[in-house]
Design an enzyme around this catalytic site. Structure first.
Site, PDB file in Angstrom:
ATOM      1  N   ASN A  49       0.833  -1.201   0.000  1.00 38.05           N
ATOM      2  CA  ASN A  49       0.000   0.000   0.000  1.00 38.05           C
ATOM      3  C   ASN A  49       0.868   1.251   0.000  1.00 38.05           C
ATOM      4  O   ASN A  49       1.900   1.319   0.657  1.00 38.05           O
ATOM      5  CB  ASN A  49      -1.024  -0.001   1.153  1.00 38.05           C
ATOM      6  CG  ASN A  49      -0.427  -0.209   2.520  1.00 38.05           C
ATOM      7  OD1 ASN A  49       0.543  -0.921   2.685  1.00 38.05           O
ATOM      8  ND2 ASN A  49      -1.013   0.435   3.514  1.00 38.05           N
ATOM      9  N   GLU A  51       0.508   5.223   0.517  1.00 35.32           N
ATOM     10  CA  GLU A  51      -0.373   6.312   0.976  1.00 35.32           C
ATOM     11  C   GLU A  51       0.182   7.670   0.560  1.00 35.32           C
ATOM     12  O   GLU A  51       1.303   7.780   0.085  1.00 35.32           O
ATOM     13  CB  GLU A  51      -0.518   6.208   2.502  1.00 35.32           C
ATOM     14  CG  GLU A  51      -1.175   4.899   2.906  1.00 35.32           C
ATOM     15  CD  GLU A  51      -1.389   4.755   4.413  1.00 35.32           C
ATOM     16  OE1 GLU A  51      -0.904   5.607   5.188  1.00 35.32           O
ATOM     17  OE2 GLU A  51      -2.052   3.777   4.800  1.00 35.32           O
ATOM     18  N   CYS A  60      -4.271   0.752  -2.303  1.00 32.93           N
ATOM     19  CA  CYS A  60      -4.074  -0.504  -1.579  1.00 32.93           C
ATOM     20  C   CYS A  60      -3.036  -1.383  -2.279  1.00 32.93           C
ATOM     21  O   CYS A  60      -2.855  -1.311  -3.499  1.00 32.93           O
ATOM     22  CB  CYS A  60      -5.376  -1.297  -1.528  1.00 32.93           C
ATOM     23  SG  CYS A  60      -6.667  -0.561  -0.530  1.00 32.93           S
ATOM     24  N   GLU A  62      -3.130  -4.559  -3.011  1.00 37.48           N
ATOM     25  CA  GLU A  62      -3.676  -5.452  -4.050  1.00 37.48           C
ATOM     26  C   GLU A  62      -3.763  -4.747  -5.387  1.00 37.48           C
ATOM     27  O   GLU A  62      -3.454  -5.309  -6.438  1.00 37.48           O
ATOM     28  CB  GLU A  62      -5.114  -5.885  -3.705  1.00 37.48           C
ATOM     29  CG  GLU A  62      -5.276  -6.646  -2.437  1.00 37.48           C
ATOM     30  CD  GLU A  62      -5.542  -5.751  -1.247  1.00 37.48           C
ATOM     31  OE1 GLU A  62      -4.793  -4.774  -1.045  1.00 37.48           O
ATOM     32  OE2 GLU A  62      -6.473  -6.047  -0.504  1.00 37.48           O
ATOM     33  N   CYS A  95     -10.611  -4.641   0.711  1.00 38.23           N
ATOM     34  CA  CYS A  95     -11.670  -3.627   0.703  1.00 38.23           C
ATOM     35  C   CYS A  95     -12.539  -3.798  -0.554  1.00 38.23           C
ATOM     36  O   CYS A  95     -12.173  -4.507  -1.503  1.00 38.23           O
ATOM     37  CB  CYS A  95     -11.076  -2.225   0.765  1.00 38.23           C
ATOM     38  SG  CYS A  95     -10.430  -1.618  -0.806  1.00 38.23           S
ATOM     39  N   CYS A  98     -10.915  -2.974  -3.945  1.00 40.64           N
ATOM     40  CA  CYS A  98     -10.005  -4.022  -4.438  1.00 40.64           C
ATOM     41  C   CYS A  98     -10.802  -5.210  -4.958  1.00 40.64           C
ATOM     42  O   CYS A  98     -10.436  -5.802  -5.984  1.00 40.64           O
ATOM     43  CB  CYS A  98      -9.033  -4.451  -3.343  1.00 40.64           C
ATOM     44  SG  CYS A  98      -7.763  -3.209  -3.044  1.00 40.64           S
TER      45      CYS A  98
HETATM   46  N1  THU Z   1      -5.169  -1.482   2.604  1.00 38.84           N
HETATM   47  C1  THU Z   1      -4.622  -2.329   1.694  1.00 38.84           C
HETATM   48  O1  THU Z   1      -3.536  -2.056   1.156  1.00 38.84           O
HETATM   49  N2  THU Z   1      -5.284  -3.460   1.397  1.00 38.84           N
HETATM   50  C2  THU Z   1      -6.429  -3.872   1.992  1.00 38.84           C
HETATM   51  O2  THU Z   1      -6.947  -4.914   1.659  1.00 38.84           O
HETATM   52  C3  THU Z   1      -7.048  -3.047   3.032  1.00 38.84           C
HETATM   53  C4  THU Z   1      -6.427  -1.721   3.259  1.00 38.84           C
HETATM   54  C5  THU Z   1      -4.434  -0.254   2.948  1.00 38.84           C
HETATM   55  C6  THU Z   1      -5.050   1.026   2.498  1.00 38.84           C
HETATM   56  C7  THU Z   1      -4.450   2.005   3.493  1.00 38.84           C
HETATM   57  O3  THU Z   1      -3.140   2.368   3.051  1.00 38.84           O
HETATM   58  C8  THU Z   1      -4.309   1.194   4.754  1.00 38.84           C
HETATM   59  O4  THU Z   1      -4.330  -0.168   4.343  1.00 38.84           O
HETATM   60  C9  THU Z   1      -5.387   1.435   5.791  1.00 38.84           C
HETATM   61  O5  THU Z   1      -6.618   1.294   5.274  1.00 38.84           O
END
Ligand code: THU
Length: 144
Positions: A49, A51, A60, A62, A95, A98
């Site tokens: 991920n 940010e 994310c 994925e 999520c 994704c």
């Molecule tokens: N996140 C992912 O990378 N994958 C997921 O399946 C759930 C959430 C990340 C997004 C964000 O950077 C952090 O986790 C918190 O939500």
């Protein structure tokens, strides 16, 4: 399933996703996620991920991996994806955004793929994306 029962391609993806989680850029959520997918030529693509201070601009793990695969190997099929989040409780589920992207990947390649969600202790196998997000935007046979 316990992590120490993993073997073969699933173990490869687990180790790759765990390593990928270390490249997460997650200064805001502090939630480090790694994803690893296997293509039909057995190559492995990873993502983590990423940010951003403008929160919705982040992505994310994925989707980083899936979009990279789409850009670099558009003719290849995804065989399996594993998502790793450090910890020992219940593994984190992907999520909705994704799932939407994974579902369209299944549609595009005309075949389903398994999703494994894992942490430091357990792994849960989800059979396909279609069963997790059956009623979704863009599903051809549900359109008017
Ligand atoms: N996140 C992912 O990378 N994958 C997921 O399946 C759930 C959430 C990340 C997004 C964000 O950077 C952090 O986790 C918190 O939500």
């Amino acid at each position: 399933m316990a992590v120490d029962e993993l073997m073969g391609d699933e173990l490869t993806l687990y180790l790759s996703a765990k390593q990928a989680s270390e490249t997460a850029h997650a200064p805001y959520s502090k939630f480090h996620v790694g994803a690893a997918l296997m293509l039909d030529d057995k190559s492995v693509i990873t993502g983590s991920n990423q940010e951003n201070a403008a929160y919705p601009s982040g992505l994310c793990a994925e989707r980083v991996a899936l979009f990279f695969a789409g850009a670099q190997a558009p003719q290849s099929k995804v065989l399996m994806i594993l998502i790793y989040v450090p910890g020992t409780g219940r593994p984190a589920a992907p999520c909705g955004s994704c799932l939407q992207v994974m579902a369209e990947t299944e549609d595009r390649q005309n075949s389903a793929f398994e999703i494994l969600i894992a942490n430091d202790k357990s792994v849960i196998l989800l059979k396909d994306v279609q069963s997790l997000l059956p009623f979704r935007f863009g599903r051809k046979d549900l359109q008017a």
